[in-house]
Scaffold this active site. Structure first.
Site, PDB file in Angstrom:
ATOM      1  N   LYS A 209       0.877  -1.181   0.000  1.00 27.76           N
ATOM      2  CA  LYS A 209       0.000   0.000   0.000  1.00 27.76           C
ATOM      3  C   LYS A 209       0.911   1.227   0.000  1.00 27.76           C
ATOM      4  O   LYS A 209       1.298   1.737   1.052  1.00 27.76           O
ATOM      5  CB  LYS A 209      -0.897  -0.058   1.242  1.00 27.76           C
ATOM      6  CG  LYS A 209      -2.172   0.731   1.134  1.00 27.76           C
ATOM      7  CD  LYS A 209      -3.128   0.336   2.260  1.00 27.76           C
ATOM      8  CE  LYS A 209      -4.259   1.318   2.435  1.00 27.76           C
ATOM      9  NZ  LYS A 209      -5.236   1.352   1.368  1.00 27.76           N
TER      10      LYS A 209
HETATM   11  N1  PMP Z   1      -7.893  -2.698  -2.821  1.00 27.02           N
HETATM   12  C1  PMP Z   1      -7.444  -1.437  -2.753  1.00 27.02           C
HETATM   13  C2  PMP Z   1      -6.835  -0.841  -3.965  1.00 27.02           C
HETATM   14  C3  PMP Z   1      -7.522  -0.709  -1.551  1.00 27.02           C
HETATM   15  O1  PMP Z   1      -7.070   0.538  -1.483  1.00 27.02           O
HETATM   16  C4  PMP Z   1      -8.118  -1.317  -0.426  1.00 27.02           C
HETATM   17  C5  PMP Z   1      -8.217  -0.542   0.852  1.00 27.02           C
HETATM   18  N2  PMP Z   1      -7.064  -0.642   1.615  1.00 27.02           N
HETATM   19  C6  PMP Z   1      -8.576  -2.634  -0.558  1.00 27.02           C
HETATM   20  C7  PMP Z   1      -8.442  -3.298  -1.760  1.00 27.02           C
HETATM   21  C8  PMP Z   1      -9.162  -3.372   0.606  1.00 27.02           C
HETATM   22  O2  PMP Z   1      -8.215  -3.374   1.575  1.00 27.02           O
HETATM   23  P1  PMP Z   1      -8.226  -3.994   3.020  1.00 27.02           P
HETATM   24  O3  PMP Z   1      -7.110  -4.984   2.933  1.00 27.02           O
HETATM   25  O4  PMP Z   1      -7.902  -2.832   3.893  1.00 27.02           O
HETATM   26  O5  PMP Z   1      -9.514  -4.617   3.280  1.00 27.02           O
END
Ligand code: PMP
Length: 299
Positions: free
Chosen positions: A153
């Protein structure tokens, strides 16, 4: 939207929100080299509780590693910073945003290690509606896993998600659903997707998606509470009209019902939400300390 709360945790100390500033000649601001997390906390009978904090911090450190940010904080310290920041905020339910970045200085792409960590907290309600939303497939494709580590991320990667969101919002849809460069379904700009057909559940396999927390939560609870094994596979855009239901999942989006998906060519596929609603309800119970066996996910 004024999201300001009184304090921010920065490098082991709490300081006033307004005093938390960064130098504008900053590698992460210019090139997007920071990494971040989005974590939710919920009101429960035990006071505010943070959902899956450990897994979020593991992802934060994984993301930092992919960007070669050598962190002089431990996972435990950042976890504790999140817990303390929630306490100090006096907010009952909301969002925690840890971010790790280069603070200033060297502007060569190959950055110096001048790392700082900040944790902010703010009150945040629903990201998308509780009612089934309208989704559109944008022209923009999800970036390819050959170009970046999709499991990380990283701030800079979000230019792809922002462009997709702007494309569909300009047409008044609630959310986008991006295809990958091979025209398989990837994910929403801020969430993963699941489909249902004749009581079987499908989700795109690990390729052009950020796959961590809520996707894993849903796969686990479907198996443990409904005895359903989610099938992870390639899903083509042309498969979408065959599905009965679809829903988005994500830390911000939680479980969001999808009422329709408009394909790239303009065809609108209407979807039901019968089973998706049950999954949404169970998720809402789990994050608020109402399902004992999952209370270990709450901090
Ligand atoms: N895909 C993307 C591109 C995201 O930004 C998010 C949010 N973090 C998610 C999926 C779902 O993420 P999480 O692992 O936080 O549930």
């Amino acid at each position: 939207m004024d999201i300001k709360t009184p304090y921010i945790w920065k490098n082991w100390n709490f300081i006033k929100w307004d005093d938390c500033v960064v130098q504008h000649v900053n590698h992460s601001l210019h090139y997007g080299s920071g990494v971040f997390e989005g974590i939710r906390f919920y009101p429960t009978s035990q006071g505010p509780k943070i959902f899956r904090l450990k897994e979020h911090i593991l992802r934060l450190f994984y993301s930092a590693k992919t960007m070669n940010l050598s962190i002089n904080f431990s996972e435990e310290e950042i976890m504790q910073a999140c817990i303390d920041a929630v306490k100090k905020s006096n907010v009952e339910s909301g969002y925690i945003r840890p971010i790790i970045y280069h603070k200033s200085g060297n502007m060569w792409l190959k950055a110096e290690n001048d790392i700082e960590a900040v944790v902010s907290v703010w009150a945040w309600g629903k990201y998308l509606s509780d009612n089934p939303i309208s989704v559109k497939i944008p022209k923009l494709r999800r970036m390819a896993p050959q170009t970046a580590d999709m499991k990380a991320k990283v701030c800079g990667y979000y230019s792809n998600n922002i462009l997709a969101s702007q494309e569909i919002k300009s047409e008044w849809y609630d959310e986008g659903l991006l295809l990958d460069i091979n025209n398989n379904v990837a994910e929403g700009p801020w969430e993963n997707i699941f489909f249902i057909k004749w009581k079987d559940l499908y989700t795109p396999e690990l390729w052009a998606i950020l796959p961590w927390i809520t996707r894993n939560t849903i796969i686990k609870i479907l198996k443990e509470k409904f005895s359903i094994n989610v099938i992870e596979k390639k899903i083509l855009e042309s498969d979408i009209p065959e599905f009965d239901e679809a829903f988005f999942v994500g830390t911000a989006a939680e479980v969001t019902l999808i009422g329709s998906i408009t394909l790239e060519g303009g065809k609108k596929v209407e979807l039901e939400s019968n089973f998706s609603r049950k999954i949404k309800k169970l998720y809402e119970e789990i994050v608020t300390w109402e399902v004992k066996e999952y209370n270990g996910w709450l901090y």
